[in-house]
Design an enzyme around this catalytic site. Structure first.
Site, mmCIF file in Angstrom:
data_model
loop_
_atom_site.group_PDB
_atom_site.id
_atom_site.type_symbol
_atom_site.label_atom_id
_atom_site.label_comp_id
_atom_site.label_asym_id
_atom_site.label_seq_id
_atom_site.Cartn_x
_atom_site.Cartn_y
_atom_site.Cartn_z
ATOM 1 N N THR A 57 49.291 41.839 41.099
ATOM 2 C CA THR A 57 49.207 43.259 40.737
ATOM 3 C C THR A 57 47.763 43.719 40.599
ATOM 4 O O THR A 57 47.465 44.888 40.817
ATOM 5 C CB THR A 57 49.977 43.501 39.418
ATOM 6 O OG1 THR A 57 51.352 43.268 39.679
ATOM 7 C CG2 THR A 57 49.825 44.908 38.906
ATOM 8 N N TYR A 60 55.638 49.577 43.311
ATOM 9 C CA TYR A 60 54.304 49.128 43.681
ATOM 10 C C TYR A 60 54.407 47.910 44.570
ATOM 11 O O TYR A 60 55.429 47.221 44.610
ATOM 12 C CB TYR A 60 53.449 48.854 42.444
ATOM 13 C CG TYR A 60 53.542 47.443 41.927
ATOM 14 C CD1 TYR A 60 52.550 46.511 42.236
ATOM 15 C CD2 TYR A 60 54.597 47.037 41.146
ATOM 16 C CE1 TYR A 60 52.638 45.212 41.767
ATOM 17 C CE2 TYR A 60 54.685 45.746 40.678
ATOM 18 C CZ TYR A 60 53.712 44.837 40.990
ATOM 19 O OH TYR A 60 53.801 43.560 40.532
ATOM 20 N N THR A 62 50.279 37.938 37.535
ATOM 21 C CA THR A 62 50.471 37.445 36.166
ATOM 22 C C THR A 62 51.782 36.672 35.982
ATOM 23 O O THR A 62 51.920 35.916 35.026
ATOM 24 C CB THR A 62 50.463 38.610 35.158
ATOM 25 O OG1 THR A 62 51.517 39.514 35.492
ATOM 26 C CG2 THR A 62 49.133 39.333 35.154
ATOM 27 N N ASP A 63 52.723 36.853 36.911
ATOM 28 C CA ASP A 63 54.060 36.273 36.682
ATOM 29 C C ASP A 63 54.041 34.750 36.597
ATOM 30 O O ASP A 63 54.739 34.161 35.768
ATOM 31 C CB ASP A 63 55.027 36.701 37.797
ATOM 32 C CG ASP A 63 55.445 38.158 37.671
ATOM 33 O OD1 ASP A 63 55.143 38.781 36.634
ATOM 34 O OD2 ASP A 63 56.062 38.675 38.616
ATOM 35 N N LYS A 72 53.218 34.118 29.524
ATOM 36 C CA LYS A 72 53.526 35.539 29.688
ATOM 37 C C LYS A 72 54.750 35.838 28.840
ATOM 38 O O LYS A 72 55.784 35.185 28.971
ATOM 39 C CB LYS A 72 53.775 35.860 31.161
ATOM 40 C CG LYS A 72 53.969 37.350 31.410
ATOM 41 C CD LYS A 72 53.988 37.716 32.886
ATOM 42 C CE LYS A 72 54.094 39.241 33.032
ATOM 43 N NZ LYS A 72 54.051 39.691 34.428
ATOM 44 N N GLU A 117 67.779 15.157 17.829
ATOM 45 C CA GLU A 117 69.232 15.352 17.983
ATOM 46 C C GLU A 117 69.773 14.558 19.168
ATOM 47 O O GLU A 117 70.971 14.349 19.288
ATOM 48 C CB GLU A 117 69.528 16.837 18.198
ATOM 49 C CG GLU A 117 69.270 17.688 16.969
ATOM 50 C CD GLU A 117 69.516 19.158 17.244
ATOM 51 O OE1 GLU A 117 70.651 19.613 17.080
ATOM 52 O OE2 GLU A 117 68.551 19.857 17.634
#
Ligand code: SIN
Length: 347
Positions: free
Chosen positions: A32, A44, A110-111, A183, A304
């Protein structure tokens, strides 16, 4: 590779002995930060602008560094994959091996930025700064965050004090360690968080405030390396939930996964049916890492689930997507669950 605009002038002046600004290699991958709005306010397209255009939008960079640019990829980071990681890591190492290069900045969506940053943190064997940077708003948006993020990223990479801290990510005036960053929000500019261990520092209009360096192994002290690495083993992530069956675990094994990361409920847990599938997978030699879908906390061994008996691996502090990165690299060295566990405690 191109020497860019204003900075090209600086390079020429440096040939004449006039410029002492640090040299920074800017490797672009898309995202982006290089995106353009397409359909009014909503749509976009990532990776629409070249790296030259990104640098041209921030003429103030010329006061920080001599910048050389290279377009390594032009993708939205949802399409990031192991092949691009290997290429990007190789271009990063090649740049850092040049004595005149002070640091590398990588523009990235950024993903999946946290995964790329962590991968580089494990394989780039250099003490020089490597800084990833992205943006939440496209370059054409009102109040785009990319230009200031890029300016700050170059400021960090150009600082000798940023060396020996592993791969860093700069966004929203914050400096994050590759291992810690996640993120956490779909759209907000303050999306990145660094959990329990906290920030690497702050950067305010190019002025750095660095905090304590990371304690886990990274970059120059990493045992992993790019040399001889041409592909990474398949590792899948399976998300645990109420009423989980065994089908997705079986399917991953059937598809050839050498490792599975369970995004477990709570403390890396999974229900009896899925646990039976994971147990069968481990018996068949598939490395099973228990991480957590909660977004915080430590997954410890044998709380556990009896990891010792089942030959499972606890992800320690790594979220599922970062546990996958470490497991892929770990499996290039060993398939012994105990040795893999030690890696999760070390990195
Ligand atoms: C991407 O990750 O390429 C799209 C989203 C972003 O960069 O913020």
């Amino acid at each position: 590779m191109t020497f860019f605009g204003e900075t090209r002038g600086r390079v020429r002046r440096s040939v004449a002995g006039m410029s002492f600004l640090p040299r920074i290699r800017l490797l672009a991958t898309g995202g982006t930060i290089a995106g353009a709005q397409t359909g009014g306010e909503r749509g976009y397209k990532a990776a629409a602008f070249s790296v030259e255009a990104l640098v041209a939008a921030v003429p103030q960079l010329a006061s920080l560094a001599q910048i050389e640019v290279e377009q390594v990829a032009a993708i939205g980071s949802q399409d990031m994959n192991e092949a691009v990681w290997l290429k990007l890591a190789a271009r990063t190492e090649a740049a850092l091996a040049e004595p005149e290069i002070a640091g590398v900045v990588i523009t990235h969506g950024t993903d999946t930025m946290e995964e790329t940053a962590f991968f580089l943190n494990l394989v780039v064997l250099s003490e020089k700064p490597v800084v990833l940077v992205g943006a939440m708003r496209p370059a054409t948006a009102i109040s785009a965050d990319g230009p200031m993020n890029l300016y700050n990223a170059v400021a960090v990479a150009a600082q000798p004090a940023a060396r020996k801290r592993g791969v860093l990510v700069v966004a929203n005036d914050e400096i994050h360690f590759a291992r810690e960053i996640a993120k956490t929000n779909t759209t907000q500019v303050g999306t990145f968080a660094s959990g329990h261990r906290g920030l690497a520092g702050l950067v305010n209009a190019g002025r750095l405030h660095l905090y304590a360096p990371p304690v886990r192994r990274h970059t120059a002290q990493s045992d992993f390396a790019l040399a001889g690495l041409v592909a990474l083993p398949r590792v899948d992530i399976v998300y645990s939930h109420a009423g989980m069956g065994r089908e997705l675990i079986d399917a991953a094994v059937h598809a050839g996964a050498r490792g599975l990361v369970i995004a477990g409920v709570g403390d890396g847990n999974l229900g009896a049916v899925a646990l039976a599938a994971a147990t069968d997978a481990a018996k068949a030699g598939v490395a099973i890492v228990r991480s957590s879908r909660t977004g915080g906390g430590v997954v410890e061994r044998n709380i556990e689930i009896d990891d010792d008996a089942l030959d499972f691996i606890a992800a320690d502090e790594l979220n599922p997507q970062k546990a996958r990165v470490l497991l892929m690299l770990g499996l290039t060295r060993t398939s012994d669950p105990r040795a893999l566990q030690e890696m999760f405690f070390a990195y």
